[in-house]
Write an enzyme that holds these catalytic residues in place. Structure first.
Site, PDB file in Angstrom:
ATOM      1  N   SER A  30      80.705  65.739  27.849  1.00  0.00           N
ATOM      2  CA  SER A  30      80.456  64.780  28.723  1.00  0.00           C
ATOM      3  C   SER A  30      81.750  64.878  29.514  1.00  0.00           C
ATOM      4  O   SER A  30      81.694  65.088  30.886  1.00  0.00           O
ATOM      5  CB  SER A  30      80.202  63.497  28.413  1.00  0.00           C
ATOM      6  OG  SER A  30      78.830  63.358  27.905  1.00  0.00           O
ATOM      7  N   ARG A  34      82.667  66.578  33.485  1.00  0.00           N
ATOM      8  CA  ARG A  34      83.165  65.612  34.648  1.00  0.00           C
ATOM      9  C   ARG A  34      84.638  66.052  35.083  1.00  0.00           C
ATOM     10  O   ARG A  34      85.006  65.941  36.355  1.00  0.00           O
ATOM     11  CB  ARG A  34      83.157  64.219  34.080  1.00  0.00           C
ATOM     12  CG  ARG A  34      81.957  63.454  34.129  1.00  0.00           C
ATOM     13  CD  ARG A  34      81.987  62.379  33.030  1.00  0.00           C
ATOM     14  NE  ARG A  34      80.520  61.672  33.199  1.00  0.00           N
ATOM     15  CZ  ARG A  34      79.458  62.277  32.639  1.00  0.00           C
ATOM     16  NH1 ARG A  34      79.477  63.194  31.621  1.00  0.00           N
ATOM     17  NH2 ARG A  34      78.295  61.460  32.613  1.00  0.00           N
ATOM     18  N   GLY A 102      71.474  69.801  30.983  1.00  0.00           N
ATOM     19  CA  GLY A 102      70.981  68.392  31.816  1.00  0.00           C
ATOM     20  C   GLY A 102      72.234  67.907  32.412  1.00  0.00           C
ATOM     21  O   GLY A 102      71.895  67.329  33.620  1.00  0.00           O
ATOM     22  N   SER A 175      70.726  55.305  31.926  1.00  0.00           N
ATOM     23  CA  SER A 175      71.242  56.886  31.911  1.00  0.00           C
ATOM     24  C   SER A 175      72.479  57.098  32.728  1.00  0.00           C
ATOM     25  O   SER A 175      72.490  57.003  33.788  1.00  0.00           O
ATOM     26  CB  SER A 175      70.124  57.712  32.805  1.00  0.00           C
ATOM     27  OG  SER A 175      70.350  58.984  32.828  1.00  0.00           O
ATOM     28  N   GLN A 177      73.642  59.992  33.112  1.00  0.00           N
ATOM     29  CA  GLN A 177      73.495  61.032  34.119  1.00  0.00           C
ATOM     30  C   GLN A 177      73.074  60.727  35.447  1.00  0.00           C
ATOM     31  O   GLN A 177      73.514  61.213  36.406  1.00  0.00           O
ATOM     32  CB  GLN A 177      72.357  62.040  33.310  1.00  0.00           C
ATOM     33  CG  GLN A 177      73.064  62.955  32.421  1.00  0.00           C
ATOM     34  CD  GLN A 177      72.246  63.827  31.778  1.00  0.00           C
ATOM     35  OE1 GLN A 177      70.881  63.955  32.231  1.00  0.00           O
ATOM     36  NE2 GLN A 177      72.780  64.553  31.012  1.00  0.00           N
ATOM     37  N   ASP A 322      72.694  60.496  21.793  1.00  0.00           N
ATOM     38  CA  ASP A 322      72.673  61.935  21.313  1.00  0.00           C
ATOM     39  C   ASP A 322      72.795  62.083  19.670  1.00  0.00           C
ATOM     40  O   ASP A 322      72.753  63.249  19.424  1.00  0.00           O
ATOM     41  CB  ASP A 322      73.864  62.560  21.921  1.00  0.00           C
ATOM     42  CG  ASP A 322      73.532  62.805  23.382  1.00  0.00           C
ATOM     43  OD1 ASP A 322      72.497  62.902  23.622  1.00  0.00           O
ATOM     44  OD2 ASP A 322      74.613  63.122  24.154  1.00  0.00           O
ATOM     45  N   LYS A 349      65.028  65.022  25.907  1.00  0.00           N
ATOM     46  CA  LYS A 349      66.141  65.584  25.648  1.00  0.00           C
ATOM     47  C   LYS A 349      66.021  66.999  25.719  1.00  0.00           C
ATOM     48  O   LYS A 349      64.956  67.537  26.165  1.00  0.00           O
ATOM     49  CB  LYS A 349      66.936  65.273  24.663  1.00  0.00           C
ATOM     50  CG  LYS A 349      67.375  63.715  24.679  1.00  0.00           C
ATOM     51  CD  LYS A 349      68.503  63.501  25.559  1.00  0.00           C
ATOM     52  CE  LYS A 349      68.805  61.990  25.751  1.00  0.00           C
ATOM     53  NZ  LYS A 349      69.626  61.887  27.027  1.00  0.00           N
ATOM     54  N   ARG A 353      62.812  65.240  21.023  1.00  0.00           N
ATOM     55  CA  ARG A 353      63.819  65.061  19.529  1.00  0.00           C
ATOM     56  C   ARG A 353      62.927  64.283  18.575  1.00  0.00           C
ATOM     57  O   ARG A 353      63.348  64.148  17.456  1.00  0.00           O
ATOM     58  CB  ARG A 353      65.141  64.634  19.695  1.00  0.00           C
ATOM     59  CG  ARG A 353      66.002  65.525  20.676  1.00  0.00           C
ATOM     60  CD  ARG A 353      67.431  65.141  20.750  1.00  0.00           C
ATOM     61  NE  ARG A 353      68.294  66.293  21.113  1.00  0.00           N
ATOM     62  CZ  ARG A 353      69.476  66.237  21.664  1.00  0.00           C
ATOM     63  NH1 ARG A 353      69.873  64.896  21.959  1.00  0.00           N
ATOM     64  NH2 ARG A 353      70.034  67.372  21.937  1.00  0.00           N
ATOM     65  N   ARG A 394      71.492  70.021  19.074  1.00  0.00           N
ATOM     66  CA  ARG A 394      71.593  68.854  18.133  1.00  0.00           C
ATOM     67  C   ARG A 394      70.577  68.848  16.758  1.00  0.00           C
ATOM     68  O   ARG A 394      70.646  68.667  15.700  1.00  0.00           O
ATOM     69  CB  ARG A 394      71.655  67.696  18.736  1.00  0.00           C
ATOM     70  CG  ARG A 394      72.704  67.565  19.778  1.00  0.00           C
ATOM     71  CD  ARG A 394      73.119  66.054  20.211  1.00  0.00           C
ATOM     72  NE  ARG A 394      73.731  66.218  21.559  1.00  0.00           N
ATOM     73  CZ  ARG A 394      75.013  66.511  21.582  1.00  0.00           C
ATOM     74  NH1 ARG A 394      75.742  66.808  20.676  1.00  0.00           N
ATOM     75  NH2 ARG A 394      75.517  66.611  22.943  1.00  0.00           N
TER      76      ARG A 394
HETATM   77  C1  S3P Z   1      75.337  62.430  29.353  1.00  0.00           C
HETATM   78  C2  S3P Z   1      74.359  61.449  29.232  1.00  0.00           C
HETATM   79  C3  S3P Z   1      73.046  61.463  28.189  1.00  0.00           C
HETATM   80  C4  S3P Z   1      73.356  62.366  27.234  1.00  0.00           C
HETATM   81  C5  S3P Z   1      73.593  63.737  27.425  1.00  0.00           C
HETATM   82  C6  S3P Z   1      75.106  63.792  28.261  1.00  0.00           C
HETATM   83  C7  S3P Z   1      76.547  62.500  30.231  1.00  0.00           C
HETATM   84  O1  S3P Z   1      71.929  61.688  28.977  1.00  0.00           O
HETATM   85  O2  S3P Z   1      72.163  62.494  26.324  1.00  0.00           O
HETATM   86  O3  S3P Z   1      74.005  64.465  26.346  1.00  0.00           O
HETATM   87  O4  S3P Z   1      77.128  63.230  29.968  1.00  0.00           O
HETATM   88  O5  S3P Z   1      75.896  61.641  31.246  1.00  0.00           O
HETATM   89  P1  S3P Z   1      71.074  60.570  29.790  1.00  0.00           P
HETATM   90  O6  S3P Z   1      71.906  60.121  30.989  1.00  0.00           O
HETATM   91  O7  S3P Z   1      69.805  61.366  30.068  1.00  0.00           O
HETATM   92  O8  S3P Z   1      70.707  59.636  28.743  1.00  0.00           O
END
Ligand code: S3P
Length: 441
Positions: A30, A34, A102, A175, A177, A322, A349, A353, A394
């Site tokens: 993550s 970023r 994602g 979320s 994300q 995760d 995911k 999962r 995972r």
């Molecule tokens: C992430 C947020 C999570 C996580 C993903 C990484 C991120 O997803 O499951 O592996 O880096 O912001 P969600 O925002 O869909 O929960």
């Protein structure tokens, strides 16, 4: 689900003796994403160390290179990003292919919504099925012009030149994300963009925006930004707690184990796996290392300890989201029943999962009852068998850990995507005493 079925990998794991030693797992996924994104749109040169050279984060890196950002790789895990400034990106020649990632797809949707040029996002077979409506809908409220399929999936087409304006948006699901996509769009919008979270989620975007000189106001589950430039900075990426989690579980379930995981990020919005495993009886010590940085880091020592089933507190679910593949493997080795609820997000995911874990646990002789939003697992003994990882990194690594404690050999198919988040996983497991081999198929 895997895009990599041609030229795929099968892992074979035989029961192991104690897992012992010290490990530095790769950089946080993550935070690595970023760092590239913010470094690219900052003014000046940012140096990133500890970068995760995994397929997901390399997909993000390539996307920015396609948009005209010079990124020098000093070594595998060290980048120098020559930021082009907030409005300095250029149109890519063709769609941005974000592979299995994602995080890249969701965060880039927000960032690209504010650009002057058109873009298109695509991905692999798994990513092309994942929900994008959760970012498209709120971005449209901000004035963004985007279109995805009727099913709310990629390809996502983003029209450049839209005039964005801030919104107050209450996230329907917890979320990071979606939160991050809106905050990134907020850097290009008139007025304040404020996101309300139903429960805390990882706050790496907020922390890193501040590192790049952006004012972020946050409190009581509400996070606000406005249109601001970013200034280059240096970022040290800690080891990924989501990757460390496989070893926290492996050492907890294999008798005699004693492992130290070095320099792991223990941001409280990420570290609930430690609380959950400790509540099950795991022996995990946190040895804080050095002065507090923007992301807290520690060495984690974990020793074998008998585990007991628990009801996993619902408030910990979003901040361990995760880690459930690994945690459910711990549950299968615990005395009694472990119940997970409030985790419907696991269904969307890299694979479903809940379904993939239930199928794999059954294949290894464990009683697991899937539910719409979780699962209950009755502790038992893993027997030999074959598990399909569904192309999900995972799931593959969780069952490799199960294999360390099984009564016979465990085979896991469709494992190429382990490289999305943890290149070198099998080597790390071998280095501490795991009995794992990989085969190209
Ligand atoms: C992430 C947020 C999570 C996580 C993903 C990484 C991120 O997803 O499951 O592996 O880096 O912001 P969600 O925002 O869909 O929960």
């Amino acid at each position: 689900m895997s895009a990599n079925r041609a030229g795929n990998v099968r892992m074979q794991v035989a029961p192991a003796g104690p897992l012992r030693g010290e490990l530095l797992v790769p950089g946080d996924k993550s935070i690595s994403h970023r760092a590239v994104m913010l470094g690219a749109i900052a003014t000046g040169r940012s140096r990133i160390s500890g970068f995760l050279a995994g397929e997901d984060t390399l997909a993000t890196m390539r996307a920015f290179q396609q948009m005209g950002v010079r990124i020098d790789r000093r070594e595998d895990t060290a980048l120098e990003i020559h930021g082009v400034g907030r409005d300095g990106l250029r149109a890519a020649h063709g769609p941005l292919d974000l592979g299995n990632s994602g995080t890249s797809a969701r965060l880039l949707s927000g960032l690209l919504a504010g650009q002057a040029f058109d873009s298109e996002i695509i991905g692999d077979a798994s990513l092309m099925q994942r929900p994008m409506g959760r970012v498209v809908d709120p971005l449209r409220l901000m004035g963004a012009e985007l279109s995805c399929t009727a099913a709310g999936t990629l390809p996502l087409k983003i029209r450049g030149g839209a005039r964005l304006h801030g919104v107050e948006f209450a996230l329907p699901v917890a979320s990071a994300q979606v939160k991050s996509a809106l905050l990134l769009a907020g850097l290009y919008a008139e007025g304040d963009t404020c996101v309300m979270e139903p429960a805390p989620t990882r706050d790496h975007t907020e922390r890193m925006l501040r590192m790049f000189g952006v004012e972020v106001r946050s409190g009581d589950g509400r996070i606000c930004v406005n249109r601001q430039p970013l200034c280059a900075t240096d970022i040290q990426v800690p080891a990924d707690i989501s990757s460390a989690a496989f070893f926290l579980v492996a050492a907890s379930i294999v008798p005699g184990s004693d492992l130290v995981l070095k320099g792991v990020g223990i941001n409280p919005t990420r570290a609930a796996v430690i609380d959950i495993l400790r509540a099950m009886g795991a022996q995990i010590e946190i040895h804080s290392s050095g002065a507090p940085a923007s992301e807290p880091v520690a060495d984690l020592r974990v020793r074998y300890s008998p585990l007991t089933g628990i009801h996993i507190p619902r408030d910990l679910v979003p901040i361990a989201i995760d880690e459930f593949p690994a945690i459910l493997v711990a549950a299968a080795c615990a005395d009694g029943i472990t119940v997970l609820t409030g985790a419907a997000e696991l269904r969307v995911k890299e694979s479903d999962r809940i379904a993939a874990m239930a199928a794999g646990l059954h294949a290894l002789g464990i009683t697991a009852e899937p539910a719409a939003d979780g699962m209950s697992v009755t502790g038992g003994v893993f027997r030999r068998g074959t598990v399909d990882s569904a192309g999900d990194h995972r799931i593959a690594m969780a069952f490799a850990v199960a294999g360390c404690r099984a009564s016979g050999q465990v085979q896991i198919t469709d494992c190429a995507n382990v490289n999305t988040s943890f290149p070198g996983f099998a080597g790390c497991l071998r280095a501490v005493g795991g009995n794992i081999s990989e085969q190209q198929v």
